[in-house]
Enzyme design. Structure first.
Site, short mmCIF file in Angstrom:
data_model
loop_
_atom_site.label_atom_id
_atom_site.label_comp_id
_atom_site.label_asym_id
_atom_site.label_seq_id
_atom_site.Cartn_x
_atom_site.Cartn_y
_atom_site.Cartn_z
N CYS A 152 -26.69 14.24 42.26
CA CYS A 152 -25.68 13.95 43.59
C CYS A 152 -26.81 13.98 44.68
CB CYS A 152 -24.54 14.91 43.77
SG CYS A 152 -25.13 16.64 43.90
N HIS A 159 -36.15 34.35 24.90
CA HIS A 159 -35.19 34.32 26.06
C HIS A 159 -33.68 34.58 25.60
CE1 HIS A 159 -38.06 33.92 29.19
NE2 HIS A 159 -38.72 33.07 28.36
N ASP A 190 -23.06 11.03 41.59
CA ASP A 190 -21.92 10.25 42.47
C ASP A 190 -22.69 9.33 43.42
OD1 ASP A 190 -23.75 11.66 44.19
OD2 ASP A 190 -21.94 13.11 44.94
N HIS A 191 -21.97 8.85 44.42
CA HIS A 191 -22.76 7.88 45.19
C HIS A 191 -24.02 8.31 45.78
CE1 HIS A 191 -20.18 10.51 47.66
NE2 HIS A 191 -20.74 10.11 48.59
N HIS A 202 -37.24 28.67 29.49
CA HIS A 202 -36.82 29.79 29.60
C HIS A 202 -35.12 29.76 29.41
CE1 HIS A 202 -39.91 32.06 31.83
NE2 HIS A 202 -40.52 31.47 30.76
N ARG A 224 -31.18 12.25 46.98
CA ARG A 224 -31.51 11.82 48.49
C ARG A 224 -32.77 12.52 48.70
NH1 ARG A 224 -25.54 12.20 50.40
NH2 ARG A 224 -24.75 10.31 50.22
N THR A 263 -28.11 16.24 46.90
CA THR A 263 -28.74 17.38 46.74
C THR A 263 -29.07 17.84 45.28
OG1 THR A 263 -27.06 18.80 46.87
CG2 THR A 263 -28.02 18.10 49.10
C1 RB5 Z 1 -21.88 13.48 48.99
O1 RB5 Z 1 -22.11 13.00 50.30
C2 RB5 Z 1 -22.91 14.84 48.62
O2 RB5 Z 1 -22.06 15.86 49.46
C3 RB5 Z 1 -23.10 15.04 47.35
O3 RB5 Z 1 -23.81 14.16 46.84
C4 RB5 Z 1 -24.04 16.12 47.17
O4 RB5 Z 1 -25.03 16.33 47.88
C5 RB5 Z 1 -23.31 17.42 47.07
O5 RB5 Z 1 -23.63 18.70 46.78
#
Ligand code: RB5
Length: 145
Positions: free
Chosen positions: A64, A131, A8-9, A97, A108, A66
């Site tokens: 994404c 496993h 995603d972005h 596993h 990020r 996180t």
């Molecule tokens: C987008 O802002 C963010 O929520 C997404 O990239 C991710 O971290 C969600 O789990």
């Protein structure tokens, strides 16, 4: 080796760096996104899933902000074992596993160097089939739900 990658972005910057790093080593199938316009990670996950069932990738990378949202969404799809990895040893265990077929990264929260070291470790590790009974139990849960 055929590798799909998507983000995603929130994962765009790391995705582009990974594509750049591996583009002359592996067949990297970049499924987007290609701009930092806000998108919803469940849509990104669905698009990756549809591409996985239509193609024969060795594994996929999903990113994404996180790594959490995209891994939650991907693990809703039958047959997907998406592992959110955050250090090299975890990447190795995700293969040994869990026989993960997707690794998720938090764009990020990590450097390109860490991402590359984990991807290399995942590629160079082997699934340990002792496993298998656990993987079979996951498949059974999928059949029952
Ligand atoms: C987008 O802002 C963010 O929520 C997404 O990239 C991710 O971290 C969600 O789990």
């Amino acid at each position: 080796m055929e590798i799909a990658i998507t983000s995603d972005h929130g994962g765009l910057e790391l995705k582009n760096k990974i594509v750049e790093y591996y583009k002359n080593t592996y067949n990297i199938h970049d499924l987007g996104v290609f701009s930092n316009l806000s998108v919803d990670y469940p849509d990104v996950a669905k698009n990756l899933y549809e591409n996985i069932i239509a193609n024969n990738y060795d594994f996929s990378i999903a990113i994404c902000g996180t790594g959490i949202g995209i891994s939650i969404a991907l693990n809703k799809f039958n047959g997907i074992r998406c592992a959110l990895v955050y250090q090299k040893e975890v990447a190795r265990l995700a293969k040994e596993h869990n026989n993960a077929n997707v690794i998720a990264l938090g764009g990020r929260f990590m450097s390109i160097n860490l991402a590359i070291s984990m991807i290399d470790e995942f590629i160079n590790s082997k699934y340990d089939d002792r496993h298998e009974k656990r993987i079979d139990k996951i498949k059974k849960i999928e059949e029952e739900c």
